[in-house]
Motif scaffolding. Structure first.
Motif: not given
Lengths: 51, 523
Positions: A31, A41-43, A45-46, A48-51, B85-86, B89, B165-167, B348, B352, B384
């Motif tokens: 990242l 970076r936050a976007e 990860v968003r 990646a985690l919500t796709k 990395s996910n 973070w 917001d910061q995820m 999730q 989004r 998931y």
């Protein structure tokens, strides 16, 4: 070679391998490298985690 | 998708390899630092120079292990940033804070006092040196505390709030993280297991000296100290293991069910003392889960809840949402895993939507989405999963690793009890070759025991990297499987080299010691 010298040699070789070889060439912080700001970076990860 | 699975599997294999190699060195460092401190205390209190020699002998073996093991844990942190990395973070400062404290303690406390311990014999007073040795032992354990706090948080996430917001998760209560029952149990269980491991190591090496008829008195004295440390350690390991079982039953009931190969639980559930699993058994089918078992009536209910009549759910029960009410010990209904998957997916989707609303500057929609995320966050990670069965860990691995750990622990308890008896009553026992070989064989046994414990803890919590919030397949980075494979083999080579170096330096040192008097402290 005394045991102390052997151990110092081992420690130095190991630290060089870890920090000069592995860290620099094999383990980039994904990242940090791909994005410039924390917001990006936050976007990422968003996405990646919500796709 | 295949590539993603490849990345997940290779990253898990790499992490497991690194962690398991790291844990070959760490418990010996933890336990041997304590044994050395006790030996030096005997030296300072009695003034007998021979104890100084004995202390320095074991301190040298501690030094060899420390030199080989130091910094191997740093590679785990590299892997977080590259492969996970996910996850890195998502956990935010919760993981960062304990690791930062660990770094400060490891580099300042350990490094300072370890230097005095090794190089200060002729430079500082006896008492200052002794204090440095004890502070090294304390520093080693304290640095283990913080990594175990971080690990415990992954097993039972507390003291945080997710910020859409910061995820990432934001720590709201440091003490809830640091003092969670999971963390406290895990810390004492891991540290005292290090005492047991080091005690078995000292006993085994000393037994070898007795077999060689070299340094007989020093070996017997070392066995005496190590035996008491080992016995204290194994009793504490059993006590904290009992606490861990209660914690697991409350926070990770699926892990407990996998540890027991239990599919359909009940009140007054028996414990499988010994058993052979039916590997064809799958959740929801009619097959018998065991080919053969010897059960202890009410054992699992007592272990899990300290109540012989309490309910313990099996894998099928958990998938259907049946869990134990911690207040009453009775069965309670929670959302089934099918429902949890839907709840997770809703969270999730809201996350989004939050991102879209943020881009559009729609603060009302952001607030609404944030509330939906918060309301459904408890089961966020289930979103998931493709099916409830994906929430079931590898049952045979968890089941057999648990039994190997318990059986090896039982043998070690027996060994230390026999050695105590040998010290107190029949001193001739230490002249018995069979007994000495049992002591030597306890060295590989204790490492198998220690590694099995971590396999139960980590394989048993799969698929979760953070319990209920994030499975491994969501935590992974967008990188190629090939690059992870390459570094896996690089690691395997480096760590195997380190291990060979450690064992060969140790064996040479131990072998050479047979030809000299280790009680002479100036050597």
């Amino acid at each position: 070679m005394t045991i102390g010298k052997k151990l110092w040699a081992l420690i130095i070789i190991k630290l060089a391998l870890i920090f000069l070889l592995l860290r620099l060439f094999f383990f980039p912080n994904v990242l940090q490298e791909r994005y410039d700001t924390d917001e990006e970076r936050a976007e990422a990860v968003r996405n990646a985690l919500t796709k | 998708m295949n590539d993603l699975l490849g990345v997940v599997d290779w990253s898990r294999a790499q992490f497991a390899l690194t962690a398991m190699y790291h844990w070959l060195f760490v418990p010996l460092t933890i336990g041997l630092s304590l044994i050395v401190a006790i030996m030096e205390t005997i030296y300072v209190r009695t003034g007998q120079e021979r104890w100084k020699g004995i202390t320095k002998y074991w301190m040298t073996l501690f030094g060899i292990n420390f030199a080989c093991g130091v910094a191997t844990g740093i590679i785990l942190e590299f892997e977080f940033g590259t492969n996970w990395s996910n996850y890195s973070w998502f956990v935010g400062d919760i993981f960062g804070a304990p690791l930062a404290i660990e770094g400060i303690l490891a580099f300042f406390m350990e490094a300072t006092f370890i230097a005095v311990m090794f190089f200060g014999w002729k430079k500082v007073s006896k008492r200052f040196h002794l204090a440095s040795t004890w502070l090294t032992a304390l520093g080693v354990s304290l640095s283990a505390l913080w990594i175990l706090v971080a690990n415990a948080w992954m097993q039972r996430p507390v003291g945080m709030e997710f910020d859409p917001d910061q995820m990432r998760n934001v720590m709201t209560d440091f003490w809830a993280v640091a003092l969670s029952p999971m963390a406290i149990n895990k810390f004492f269980h891991a540290v005292t297991s290090g005492w047991v491991l080091a005690a078995a190591f000292v006993v085994g090496v000393s037994a070898w000296m007795l077999l060689k008829k070299s340094n007989v008195q020093a070996a017997k004295d070392s066995i005496k100290v190590a035996t008491w440390v080992g016995l204290a350690g194994i009793v504490l390991v059993m006590w904290t293991g009992d606490g861990s079982a209660v914690e697991v039953s409350r926070s990770q009931p699926m892990k407990l069910a996998a540890m027991e190969g239990l599919y359909d639980g009940k009140e007054g559930q028996e414990l499988v003392g010994f058993g052979i699993l039916n590997n064809d058994k799958k959740p929801g089918d009619d097959l018998d889960p065991m080919h053969f078992s010897i059960d202890l009536p009410y054992g699992l209910s007592i272990l899990a809840n300290h109540d012989a009549e309490s309910y313990v759910p099996g894998i099928n029960d958990l998938i259907a949402g049946r869990e134990t009410n911690p207040e009453t010990g009775k069965m309670m209904q929670t959302p089934s895993y099918e429902e949890r998957i839907l709840i997770g997916q809703e969270a999730q989707q809201a996350l989004r939507d939050y991102g879209v609303a943020k881009q559009q500057g729609d603060t009302a929609a952001m607030a609404s989405a944030a509330k939906t995320v918060k309301d459904n966050f408890e089961y966020f990670g289930y979103g998931y999963l493709d099916s409830p069965e994906q929430a079931v860990p590898n049952v045979p691995l968890t089941f057999y690793a648990f039994r190997i750990m318990v059986m090896a622990g039982g043998l070690l308890l027996l060994l230390f009890l026999v050695l105590i008896a040998a010290n107190l009553k029949t001193k001739k026992l230490l002249d018995n070759k069979l007994m000495l070989w049992a002591c030597i064989l306890s060295i590989p046994l204790v490492w198998v025991c220690s590694q099995s414990g971590w396999i139960v803890a980590e394989a048993g919590r799969q698929p979760w990297v953070i319990q209920n919030l994030m499975p491994c397949n969501a935590a992974i980075s967008d990188i190629s499987a090939g690059s992870v494979q390459a570094t896996f083999w690089v690691f395997a080579a480096i760590f195997t080299g380190l291990l060979i170096a450690e064992i060969s330096i140790m064996l040479r040192f131990i072998s050479a010691s047979a030809k000299r008097n280790i009680e002479q402290s100036n050597k």
